[in-house]
Design an enzyme around this catalytic site. Sequence first.
Site, mmCIF file in Angstrom:
data_model
loop_
_atom_site.group_PDB
_atom_site.id
_atom_site.type_symbol
_atom_site.label_atom_id
_atom_site.label_comp_id
_atom_site.label_asym_id
_atom_site.label_seq_id
_atom_site.Cartn_x
_atom_site.Cartn_y
_atom_site.Cartn_z
ATOM 1 N N ASP A 45 0.871 -1.172 0.000
ATOM 2 C CA ASP A 45 0.000 0.000 0.000
ATOM 3 C C ASP A 45 0.913 1.228 0.000
ATOM 4 O OD1 ASP A 45 -1.655 2.161 0.625
ATOM 5 O OD2 ASP A 45 -2.988 0.955 1.864
ATOM 6 N N LYS A 56 -6.255 10.218 -2.322
ATOM 7 C CA LYS A 56 -5.320 10.994 -1.536
ATOM 8 C C LYS A 56 -4.369 11.807 -2.437
ATOM 9 C CE LYS A 56 -7.299 8.821 1.919
ATOM 10 N NZ LYS A 56 -8.091 7.738 1.320
#
Length: 384
Positions: free
Chosen positions: A169, A194
């Site tokens: 991730d 994000k």
Amino acid sequence: MKDFSAEVHGCHHYDATGALTTPVYLSATFRHPAFRRSTGYDYGRMANPTRSALEEAIALLEGGGRAWALSSGMAAINLVFALCKAGDHVLLPEDLYGGTVRLANDIYRRYGIDFEYIDMRDTAHIRAKMRRETKIVFVETPSNPMMFVTDIRAAAEVAHAYGALLVADNTFLSPHFQKPLHLGADIVLESGTKYLCGHNDVICGFLAVKDADSDLAREIELLVKSEGPNLSPMDSWLMLRSLKTLGVRVERQAESALTIAQWLRTLPMVTDVYYVGLPDHPQYALHQAQSTGCGGMISFKVKTPAIAQNVLAHLRLIAFAESLGGVESLLTYPIVQTHAEMPKDLIERTGLDDRLLRLSVGLEDVEDLKEDLEQALKKATQEG
């Protein structure tokens, strides 16, 4: 192609008009020229030209051969867990996003998958927990919210020695600062909401793999076309727009984050600062070896829970909100927001507590951010 150029241009293919931006193809289905002849597109769930352009750009940035643009970061993690079957064992870091823990514990455990949480800062811990049944080693580095760093190269070597996949991730850094596929990961995932988006206006996620012709890529392709978690054409276009400024955004955010992290240490009400760009971070050297930047995420602890909670009401410029990576600075209280459903034992093992705040540094003037934090912390200290 260097990252800044790749971010600006992506894999854009000019059409007859010479348009500098990829068109938005708002079509659910596509006309075929004749029987057994195709334009390469037939039904929007299978492929869409706008989404394809975005996926090509992400694959280029990640250093992979194939990428998938998905409806959320959780959709990306869901596809990773969907690679498992009953009896498989998955290693997860003990410090990671709470939504990943919820998906593992509350959803996928019912299918007979065994999830185990360990401290991945020491590769020996990973090696000691590997089994014949281990299907996936899942790393999140830097971790959310304690900023632990995992050695991606070493973790990949251990995983591959047991025939397991290494999944990384990369949300906190983005492919601009870190490329897990180059470090040995089999799959890299991003919550594109994000840093890749950066404007807090699109919910999306990405998966990427090194080899587009691999069995792994074909298995993910089957899951994507069967489950249909694809990103919409309009959101794909917005993400292509966002990628054009990725480099300049994250470089500025990292510069400001280092300044703020150093400054936070001078405040009497702050007890601990967690930022991978500080030279005395326990894994600073490792982080430097596997990335080209330190990102815009800072976690810090204050003296009391009351200060941590009271400061949130006194912010003027910084927003008290979940998420991260946008142009606006956000302050989050992880223990009741992003990690509210974390098991108590995991929270105790990582050091996450009710004194911890997580700051996503945006693009505002760094002196304005410091001024806002200082006035809010002073008021919170007086009240608490």
